[in-house]
Design a protein around this motif. Structure first.
Motif, PDB file in Angstrom:
ATOM      1  N   PHE B 245       0.920  -1.686  -0.060  1.00  0.00           N
ATOM      2  CA  PHE B 245      -0.219   0.087  -0.035  1.00  0.00           C
ATOM      3  C   PHE B 245       0.874   1.186   0.406  1.00  0.00           C
ATOM      4  O   PHE B 245       0.104   2.507  -0.211  1.00  0.00           O
ATOM      5  N   TYR B 246       2.245   1.336   0.882  1.00  0.00           N
ATOM      6  CA  TYR B 246       2.472   2.791   0.689  1.00  0.00           C
ATOM      7  C   TYR B 246       4.146   2.157   0.011  1.00  0.00           C
ATOM      8  O   TYR B 246       4.799   3.126   0.310  1.00  0.00           O
ATOM      9  N   GLY B 247       4.296   1.154  -0.419  1.00  0.00           N
ATOM     10  CA  GLY B 247       6.038   1.140  -1.199  1.00  0.00           C
ATOM     11  C   GLY B 247       6.580   1.973  -2.234  1.00  0.00           C
ATOM     12  O   GLY B 247       4.724   1.720  -3.197  1.00  0.00           O
ATOM     13  N   LEU B 248       7.637   2.625  -2.596  1.00  0.00           N
ATOM     14  CA  LEU B 248       7.608   2.878  -4.179  1.00  0.00           C
ATOM     15  C   LEU B 248       7.546   1.917  -4.943  1.00  0.00           C
ATOM     16  O   LEU B 248       8.708   1.415  -5.389  1.00  0.00           O
ATOM     17  N   ASP B 249       6.991   1.766  -6.185  1.00  0.00           N
ATOM     18  CA  ASP B 249       7.048   1.202  -6.655  1.00  0.00           C
ATOM     19  C   ASP B 249       6.226   1.394  -8.046  1.00  0.00           C
ATOM     20  O   ASP B 249       5.842   3.034  -8.290  1.00  0.00           O
TER      21      ASP B 249
END
Lengths: 429, 316
Positions: B245-249
């Motif tokens: 939900f909050y990791g930058l991919d």
């Protein structure tokens, strides 16, 4: 296109405030039309006809609190047997508590329950997931991933999270995903030393008591946290006048709070434990008669949003024990309707208002597109005779377990037919 | 040049004016150029003593300050807590007065408690630089971030900067919100509610709990390190859920402005708050450039502070 017409019915749809003679047409599993004037002029063409004989046709009941034994304790209940039991009770959807082995705290298990239920259960099963991992009250569960997998709500079911800090974090995180938290309110420290309601009766029996304050303390705590976090909070079962008063005040302040009451807390009180009857050992415990009356009043006033079965099948080896050693829990799917109807017959609450707390209200809580007789809604229906007298005989239950506190009790109300998605899943012989 | 920055200490961004910040950035830009030459040595701090006093482990900040001091000609000394007498029960203030008696000119301090650096600064006669205090401020990080952005995009005014992740425990986020808003950027804070401090809405930044919404149209995506060592009592369910939900991919970054730049104060938790593919993307990630700017920004700060020392040769 498969069409079924239900004629000569007393339609009761609390969502539309409808209680009138009429008919209902089902097409391809959905309600195509319903109303007092439907088929007045002409019989439906090319449809199967069900003559309701003037009995009540209502949205199928939605039960917010059901325990099964699958996976892990299939001797108590499987999804299939719970589905049979629910169908026989007029219940077309239920939320399943995550107290299984393994606990439903992983997205893969939510998926497992959904697939197993779709294949084996006759009614709609909506798995609720654990709020904390392993129901241990410590590390919160993966609420976001579980919700994406289809968990309908988050709850540690029959356990209270002891740490106020953990409860706060769980509520804050649940609010992040607009997830519904279902709480059990019983101070774990106070409850640990008791087995029934604290009072003169427990004292005379020599059984450790759980005071009503154990519930009020946690409800007060939780609702303060709701105010802090904005989480959607549902009190799974209220059993005391004191806790109900706290809920009423929170609702008046506009907090996102709802609550339900179990059928047995509406009908029975602590005296029904009689001579150490373990089938009447439930959590929270059966309370005083004043508390029971307050629950009935709560249903009447609408402070209580829903009535639930709290169906918790227990096998003889966990119930045929001294009272203090016996497990908590009572089966209830097949007695939910007659128990709730006693509020109509004995409590003077209108039939439509009783049904409101069994259909549209729980549907709204779970955000389901069910619980009403509207066009386009799924054809989940119950046809029942509200007045038919009966003596409760657990031997007739479809549930694998027979631990009913209503055993031998005279009640009114008989399910004649249950329909899920247009398919008849139960028919009284 | 730094005539506008006339303070004994650099403890926080919050009290600085826009002009003070800009004068430090202008000076920093000069040091960037110096640092790219073969001879990087200046004698600005010749004869001066710089002490790095780190109560929390640090690799990049401590070495960055050490290098900055050395390039300016100062004698630098590193003290970390595991060697210090604090282990023997000395109070924080006693440590400060003891060090002060050795007549250093500048002390750079990192401490795990908010406000501890200001407490020490009160007890010494030299200059103090806050290298991070608790979850309060990390002013030189904000300066180096601003220097990086300014060199890449030519300005800060009008940019939309999304600061994402563990805002709750982040001094980097707090310093950056102060600095970027003072310089006219639109700042967004993106975090799950459990990692968004109560009252963050009053900081002058927009608050987002949905990262996809928070990234829309951003010029800069500034990721924060998930500070697992500071977490007690279940802020998050798991690292895999956090990344989801909050990791930058790539998928989430695609919602930002085309070509949006990615920053991270380091050290990174790869696969927790940032996908390795993004961290290593030379077209999008300016994380290594931040490290380069760090030395220059700290040289600027040391230079500016040394000009305020009581015995400084005035060179205005």
């Amino acid at each position: 296109m498969k069409r079924t017409a239900f004629l000569n019915a007393r339609l009761i749809d609390p969502a539309a405030n409808l209680d009138a003679a009429g008919a209902l047409l089902v097409e391809d599993g959905k309600i195509a039309d319903a109303g007092p004037r439907l088929f007045n002029d002409a019989k439906p063409a090319s449809a199967d006809i069900v003559d309701c004989g003037g009995q009540v046709l209502a949205p199928g009941l939605i039960d917010l609190r059901v325990f099964t034994g699958e996976p892990g304790a299939e001797h108590r209940e499987t999804l299939a047997s719970a589905g049979e039991s629910a169908a026989a009770g007029g219940i077309t959807s239920f939320a399943m508590m995550p107290v299984t082995d393994p606990v439903i705290d992983d997205a893969a298990l939510v998926d497992f329950i959904k697939r197993r239920a779709a294949a084996n259960a006759k009614v709609n099963v909506y798995p609720a997931a654990a709020l904390t991992q392993g129901l241990k009250g410590g590390q919160m569960a993966e609420i976001g991933l579980l919700q994406e997998a289809g968990a309908i709500a988050f709850t540690d079911a029959d356990r209270t999270i002891a740490s106020t800090l953990i409860m706060r974090r769980c509520l804050t995180y649940a609010a992040n995903f607009d997830a519904l938290v279902i709480a059990h309110a019983e101070d774990p420290h106070l409850a640990a030393v008791g087995h029934m309601n604290e009072g003169a009766f427990a004292a005379r029996m020599g059984v450790g008591g759980i005071p009503a304050a154990a519930e009020a303390i946690i409800v007060e705590r939780d609702l303060r946290l709701v105010e802090l976090t904005g989480a959607r909070y549902h009190l799974g079962q209220v059993s005391t006048a004191a806790a109900l008063e706290i809920v009423a005040k929170a609702k008046a302040r506009g907090l996102p709070v709802t609550c339900a009451v179990s059928a047995h807390h509406l009908v029975l009180n602590e005296q029904d434990i009689g001579e150490y009857k373990t089938f009447a050992k439930v959590s929270p415990p059966l309370r005083s008669e004043d508390d029971r009356k307050a629950m009935v009043e709560g249903v009447r006033s609408g402070i209580i949003d829903a009535i639930v079965s709290s169906h918790d099948p227990q096998a003889p080896e966990t119930k045929r024990l001294p009272f203090a050693q016996a497990a908590y829990g009572a089966v209830g799917l097949e007695t939910l309707l007659p128990a709730a109807l006693s509020l109509h017959h004995d409590g003077g609450i209108s039939l439509i208002d009783v049904l409101r707390r069994l259909t549209i209200q729980p549907a709204k809580l779970l955000r389901l597109d069910a619980g009403r007789l509207a066009k386009g809604a799924p054809a989940d229906l119950v046809l029942f005779d509200p007045g038919s007298p009966r003596k409760i005989d657990p031997a007739e239950f479809r549930s694998r377990c027979k631990n009913s506190p209503f055993k031998g009790r005279l009640m009114q109300g008989r399910v004649l037919r249950t329909v899920v998605g247009g398919q008849t899943v139960f028919s009284a012989t | 040049m730094t005539g506008l920055f006339a303070r004994q200490h650099l403890l926080a961004i919050a009290p600085l004016t826009r002009h003070e910040i800009e004068s430090l950035l202008d000076l920093g830009a000069e040091y960037v150029d110096l640092n790219r030459q073969i001879s990087k040595k200046r004698d600005t701090l010749r004869g001066r003593t710089l002490i790095n006093l780190f109560f929390e482990p640090s690799t990049r900040t401590q070495s960055s300050f050490e290098l900055a001091g050395k390039r300016l000609g100062a004698d630098t000394m590193n003290m970390s807590v595991n060697q210090s007498s604090l282990k023997k029960g000395e109070t924080l203030i006693d440590t400060a007065t003891t060090l002060n008696a050795m007549r250093p000119d500048i002390i750079v301090i990192r401490h795990q408690d908010s406000g501890a650096v200001a407490l020490l600064a009160d007890k010494v006669s030299c200059s103090v630089v806050n290298a991070g205090d608790g979850a309060h401020e990390h002013p030189t990080q904000a300066l180096l971030d601003a220097l990086t952005i300014r060199r890449r995009l030519g300005r800060i005014e009008g940019l939309t900067v999304a600061i994402c992740g563990d805002v709750m425990h982040s001094r980097v986020a707090r310093s950056n919100v102060h600095l970027l808003t003072k310089l006219g950027a639109r700042v967004r804070l993106v975090a799950p509610r459990t990692l968004m401090p109560a009252g963050a809405a009053t900081w002058g930044a927009e608050i987002f709990t949905d990262m996809r919404e928070g990234l829309k149209g951003a010029d800069i995506v500034m990721m924060l390190r998930l500070q697992m060592e500071r977490m007690t009592g279940s802020f998050l369910p798991s690292q895999r859920e956090y990344f989801h939900f909050y990791g930058l991919d790539r998928e989430k970054l695609a919602l930002a402005k085309p070509g949006a730049l990615v920053m991270h104060p380091g050290p990174m938790n790869r696969g927790v708050e940032i996908d390795s593919a993004i961290a290593d993307d030379i077209d999008r990630s300016i994380i290594n450039e931040q490290v380069e700017m760090g030395v220059a920004a700290r040289m600027a700060v040391l230079d500016a502070l040394s000009r305020q020392l009581p015995n400084a040769e005035r060179k205005i």
